[in-house]
Design a protein around this motif. Structure first.
Motif, PDB file in Angstrom:
ATOM      1  N   ASP A  39      49.258 -60.556  70.853  1.00 18.32           N
ATOM      2  CA  ASP A  39      48.710 -60.649  72.212  1.00 18.32           C
ATOM      3  C   ASP A  39      49.111 -61.937  72.895  1.00 18.32           C
ATOM      4  OD1 ASP A  39      46.879 -58.231  72.346  1.00 18.32           O
ATOM      5  OD2 ASP A  39      46.035 -59.247  70.588  1.00 18.32           O
TER       6      ASP A  39
ATOM      7  N   ARG B 141      44.046 -59.692  78.831  1.00 22.48           N
ATOM      8  CA  ARG B 141      44.708 -59.599  77.522  1.00 22.48           C
ATOM      9  C   ARG B 141      45.892 -58.655  77.651  1.00 22.48           C
ATOM     10  NH1 ARG B 141      41.533 -57.650  72.018  1.00 22.48           N
ATOM     11  NH2 ARG B 141      43.231 -58.050  70.515  1.00 22.48           N
TER      12      ARG B 141
ATOM     13  N   ALA C 280      49.373 -57.049  75.484  1.00 23.86           N
ATOM     14  CA  ALA C 280      50.109 -56.905  74.232  1.00 23.86           C
ATOM     15  C   ALA C 280      51.415 -57.675  74.321  1.00 23.86           C
ATOM     16  CB  ALA C 280      50.378 -55.435  73.940  1.00 23.86           C
TER      17      ALA C 280
END
Length: 250
Positions: A140, A88, A90
């Motif tokens: 994300d 993951r 940002a």
């Protein structure tokens, strides 16, 4: 004076290098490796294992540093026992109105864990996400890689499967970011240029590539908190804490 301070602070935290993560995948000679640099200000990186509870699910290893209350630590990256891994990162995507009758995501930490527990391939991950309004993750971008070397990029409004031998990603949505803009991120540019010279599917090579892509800042983040390199075929991995690439745990 207070308004000026707030404006300056907001501009400061919006700069792309204030928060940073990066990742990549390499497939060569039938082997696939996946690498992740988690860049964060937190001092609480964790590794944990969750075993399969039923015969139709998979166990998985996760890393993460952000506590999410009753849900435990939110997974930043991980790999399950059939060689599906993810990260993951940002990112930014402008808001769009969604259409269709999609299920809402109400428990994101459990949602991300559930994918590794239920999916074996990136096609299965794509089908899983397609049931939900994944624009919930508007800030994300995700990458999923399976043991065959295929990868899935999950953006707030788009799901894209690829099968190139190498792939590098950082804090941007590929569908709306051209190469010139992406190359403004040192960690991304360093990774692409490193791989373009030559690439190998090995822990030794991934260590050097992760090192080339890591960041080190004196304040507001302090750089790469945890590096994780995953062998999706042998189901082994190596971790490096706080961009110390001379020591690892396996």
């Amino acid at each position: 004076m207070f308004k000026i301070f707030i404006l300056s602070f907001c501009l400061f935290i919006s700069l792309p290098n204030i928060y940073a993560c990066s990742g990549y995948k390499i497939t060569k000679n039938g082997k696939t490796f996946f690498g992740s640099n988690e860049d964060a200000w937190r001092l609480t990186p964790h590794l944990w294992f969750e075993t399969a509870k039923t015969t139709d699910t998979y166990g998985a290893a996760f890393t993460g540093s952000r506590w999410d209350g009753k849900y435990g630590y939110a997974p930043q990256t991980g790999m399950n026992e059939v060689g599906l891994a993810f990260e993951r990162l940002a990112s930014y995507h402008p808001f769009q109105k969604t259409t269709g009758n999609k299920k809402p995501i109400t428990e994101p930490t459990n949602f991300l864990k559930e994918i590794l527990k239920r999916c074996k391939t990136v096609e299965e991950v794509k089908a899983f996400y397609s049931q939900y309004d994944h624009s919930y993750f508007i800030e994300d971008v995700f990458i999923y890689v399976d043991s065959t070397g295929k990868y899935l990029i999950v953006e707030p409004y788009q799901l894209t499967i690829g099968n190139e031998p190498t792939y590098v990603i950082a804090n941007f949505c590929p569908s709306i970011t051209n190469k010139e803009k992406a190359f403004r991120m040192d960690r991304y540019r360093n990774g692409v240029e490193f791989i373009e010279k030559e690439y190998e599917a090995s822990f030794a090579y991934c260590r050097e590539l992760s090192k080339a892509m890591h960041v080190s800042r004196p304040k507001i983040g302090d750089g790469t908190l945890l590096t994780s390199n995953w062998n999706l075929n042998d189901l082994t991995f190596q971790l490096y804490f706080y961009h110390d690439f001379e020591h690892s745990i396996s």
